[in-house]
Enzyme design. Structure first.
Site, PDB file in Angstrom:
ATOM      1  N   ASP A   1      -0.422   6.121   6.105  1.00 32.83           N
ATOM      2  CA  ASP A   1      -1.411   5.597   7.036  1.00 32.83           C
ATOM      3  C   ASP A   1      -1.797   6.723   7.995  1.00 32.83           C
ATOM      4  O   ASP A   1      -1.023   7.070   8.889  1.00 32.83           O
ATOM      5  CB  ASP A   1      -0.841   4.418   7.835  1.00 32.83           C
ATOM      6  CG  ASP A   1      -0.637   3.169   6.982  1.00 32.83           C
ATOM      7  OD1 ASP A   1      -0.395   3.328   5.764  1.00 32.83           O
ATOM      8  OD2 ASP A   1      -0.702   2.054   7.526  1.00 32.83           O
TER       9      ASP A   1
ATOM     10  N   LYS B   1      -8.344   0.915   7.517  1.00 32.78           N
ATOM     11  CA  LYS B   1      -7.473   0.128   8.394  1.00 32.78           C
ATOM     12  C   LYS B   1      -8.048   0.131   9.796  1.00 32.78           C
ATOM     13  O   LYS B   1      -8.532   1.157  10.262  1.00 32.78           O
ATOM     14  CB  LYS B   1      -6.074   0.754   8.357  1.00 32.78           C
ATOM     15  CG  LYS B   1      -5.060   0.158   9.291  1.00 32.78           C
ATOM     16  CD  LYS B   1      -3.673   0.764   9.031  1.00 32.78           C
ATOM     17  CE  LYS B   1      -2.706   0.428  10.158  1.00 32.78           C
ATOM     18  NZ  LYS B   1      -1.387   1.067   9.991  1.00 32.78           N
TER      19      LYS B   1
ATOM     20  N   LYS C   1      -7.152  -3.153   5.683  1.00 33.87           N
ATOM     21  CA  LYS C   1      -5.933  -3.553   6.385  1.00 33.87           C
ATOM     22  C   LYS C   1      -6.213  -3.740   7.868  1.00 33.87           C
ATOM     23  O   LYS C   1      -6.320  -2.773   8.607  1.00 33.87           O
ATOM     24  CB  LYS C   1      -4.839  -2.501   6.185  1.00 33.87           C
ATOM     25  CG  LYS C   1      -3.552  -2.790   6.964  1.00 33.87           C
ATOM     26  CD  LYS C   1      -2.474  -1.755   6.702  1.00 33.87           C
ATOM     27  CE  LYS C   1      -1.281  -1.955   7.657  1.00 33.87           C
ATOM     28  NZ  LYS C   1      -0.258  -0.921   7.507  1.00 33.87           N
TER      29      LYS C   1
END
Lengths: 317, 310
Positions: A153, A217, A253
């Site tokens: 991430d 995300k 996400k």
């Protein structure tokens, strides 16, 4: 080393000016319409068997997260055990999708979830601020991948993005993607709370996808505004349109601020109504959360037994 | 001659338009706020002769669930407050009630079909009961706790601790004095309460919420629900996050059902006690019913060169 996949949009990243022209040529976001649409989808009533399905699906989509300065190996091991078997009293409960930790905890987490379907995600690139030289960021990523992280991430350089230096952000994402190699999937965090406008979120989404993100995300969970239904809806529209144009599917996400089953189910409705059923799978949609899992488990116990459960019946994290 | 007065009467009437009375919307009291029932339902409340008084919210199990969440949230701070502070707040409730005495006399009179003087006696007794329990908050520990003589070099101390979240089924007949008599002892000792008001006569209970909200009582310490007692009590009795239940307002059949459901997480259960006269001195039983005893063993030994010990 392919920096971008050869697709219909590959020429827009040819130079700084083409990229800028493309991103600024994206249609503007109707903020009022977006929020009204997200709010109206949030009023759907999901009950009984549909609710049971949604709760199990949501549990399987959780990236169980601990990103604290005070994280200890013991806490990460406990988190891993919980991810593998969220409710020890009911073995039918699905495992979560992944655990999400800082890079130095990846090896510990990997050991804790060994032999299960649970993946290990690691934040990297000087999370959460992203204010570090590129060499440091790439070293951060390589270390995490070497320690066994299945997913990375990364945070984008919001400063460069807001200054209009899109090519710099693009190059950084492609470099991180390369550092991830073929095994680790890359999630790109935009920190939507710092991007100020919905137009910026749309541009960032396209920029991330053009640069080869496997997931986009919303946020780090470290700022005041995190995932909201509206910004997640906007990103879902982006992945839907991106696949229509290029044939490449990208995951989404939302992270931070999703604490109740009710909220999680609202997000699933957004996914189904916007991106479609193809995204209703933990390969393409995740929740970045920590306390959400406990609420999902309480709701699951309620559905199974017919009586309200309480915080004494789930772990204290 | 006869025309004139008639005329003046007419003009008088047209000038003095009759004022429309403002009806009160009775609402629940949950977490320090006054929500309507989540279900949107209401039911008609009548006086003792069957005349309509008001519509009261008809709570659902989700209202009960929300009330438990609020009560649990309030428990830490309320049970952790000093007994002296709790006493002051309970006394404050009595002060606030005193100021609205007339309203409660009217509501209790209508609800129970009592004459004004009888209703006033009920309300006065209820106000006095708050004062009585306010005095008990910092005394109950001395009565039911204390030092225990043990055969060993230990200090052995027992102290009462609140049980937690208590579901209270308020008495069905005594809509106000009965209610206060079961709620005050629960909160005096540091528990938080989810109260189901009398099904037939919930209005005095719902009005009590307005007093509690202005008495420095933290939101969520007392939560008041109205509706069908059996419907609301069932999920509370089975709720895993409720620690005790007072069945004062349940009939024999319902009480048995609820006690079975309550056994699941070993709730403390106070069975219905027949009470003929709520004005009688209540004793400490309703307080001790929802207290746990914590006992601490503290080692002692000889202290210093003198060899003295405790």
């Amino acid at each position: 080393m392919p920096t971008t996949a050869p697709h219909a949009l590959s020429d827009v990243t040819a130079s700084d000016s083409t990229l800028r022209r493309f991103l600024h040529g994206l249609p503007g976001v109707d903020a009022v319409g977006l929020e009204a649409r997200a709010a109206s989808l949030g009023t759907r009533s999901i009950k009984t068997t549909a609710k049971a399905y949604a709760i199990d699906l949501a549990i399987s989509m959780v990236d169980l997260t601990t990103l604290e300065g005070a994280d200890t190996p013991g806490k990460v091991r406990a988190l891993g055990a919980k991810a593998v078997r969220p409710d020890p009293t009911d073995r039918m409960t699905p495992a979560t999708a992944a655990v999400c930790v800082y890079p130095d905890m990846v090896a510990t987490a990997k050991k804790a979830v060994a032999g299960s379907s649970v993946k290990v995600a690691s934040v990297a690139t000087a999370f959460p601020a992203g204010r570090a030289p590129i060499a440091v960021k790439l070293a951060d990523v390589r270390e995490a991948v070497a320690a066994g992280a299945d997913e990375i991430d990364m945070v984008i350089d919001r400063g460069a993005f807001l200054a209009g230096n899109y090519m710099k952000v693009y190059d950084e994402i492609t470099a991180v993607k390369e550092a991830c190699g073929t095994d680790a999937r890359l999630k790109v965090i935009f920190e939507t709370g710092e991007l100020s406008t919905y137009d910026n979120i749309r541009r960032a989404s396209w920029l991330g996808m053009l640069a080869g993100a496997d997931f986009i995300k919303t946020s780090t969970g470290k700022v005041a505004v995190n995932a909201t239904p509206a910004n997640t809806l906007l990103m879902l529209e982006a992945v839907r349109d991106f696949r229509a144009q290029t044939g490449i599917q990208v995951g989404v996400k939302p992270a931070g601020g999703i604490r109740t089953s009710k909220d999680a189910i609202k997000f699933l409705v957004l996914v189904n109504e916007t991106a479609g059923e193809d995204w209703l799978d933990n390969h393409w949609f995740r929740f970045g959360a920590s306390s959400l899992l406990n609420d999902l488990l309480l709701q699951r116990q309620k559905l199974a037994t017919g009586r309200y459960s309480g915080p004494d019946y789930v772990t204290v994290d | 001659m006869s025309d004139k007065p008639e005329k003046t009467e007419k003009t008088d009437k047209s000038e003095r338009t009759e004022r429309l009375s403002v009806f009160k919307t009775y609402k629940l009291y949950v977490g320090g706020k006054f929500p309507r029932s989540e279900s949107g339902r209401v039911y008609e409340v009548t006086d003792a002769k069957g005349k309509w008084l008001a519509n009261a919210p008809q709570s659902s199990r989700k209202d009960a669930r929300d009330a438990v969440v609020a009560a649990r949230k309030a428990f830490g701070a309320w049970s952790g407050a000093t007994a002296y502070n709790r006493g002051q707040i309970l006394y404050r409730i009595a002060e606030m009630l005193e100021g609205r005495r007339d309203q409660y006399v009217r509501e209790v009179g209508e609800a129970e079909g009592l004459s004004r003087s009888k209703a006033a006696a009920q309300v006065d007794a209820a106000i006095d009961r708050w004062v009585w329990y306010a005095g008990w908050t910092d005394k109950i520990a001395q009565v039911v706790g204390g030092g225990n003589p043990v055969a060993g070099p230990f200090f052995n101390l027992s102290s009462p601790e609140p049980t937690g979240v208590v579901a209270v089924l308020a008495p069905q007949e005594s809509s106000f004095l009965g209610l206060v008599s079961v709620v005050a002892p629960v909160v005096a000792t540091g528990n938080t309460a989810v109260v189901i008001a009398s099904e037939k006569a919930p209005l005095p209970a719902l009005s009590l919420g307005e007093v509690l909200a202005t008495s420095d009582l933290p939101g969520g310490v007392v939560n008041i629900l109205s509706g069908r007692t059996a419907e609301i009590a069932a999920p509370l009795a089975a709720h895993q996050d409720v620690n005790a239940i007072d069945l004062a307002g349940a009939d024999e059949v319902l009480a048995k059902e609820l006690e079975i459901a309550a056994a699941d997480n070993l709730k403390r259960v106070l069975r219905p006690q027949p009470v003929d006269d709520w004005t009688a001195a209540p004793g400490t039983e309703r307080m001790t019913a929802f207290l746990e005893t914590k006992t601490v063993w503290h080692p002692t030994g000889s202290l210093g060169a003198s060899g003295s010990s405790y």
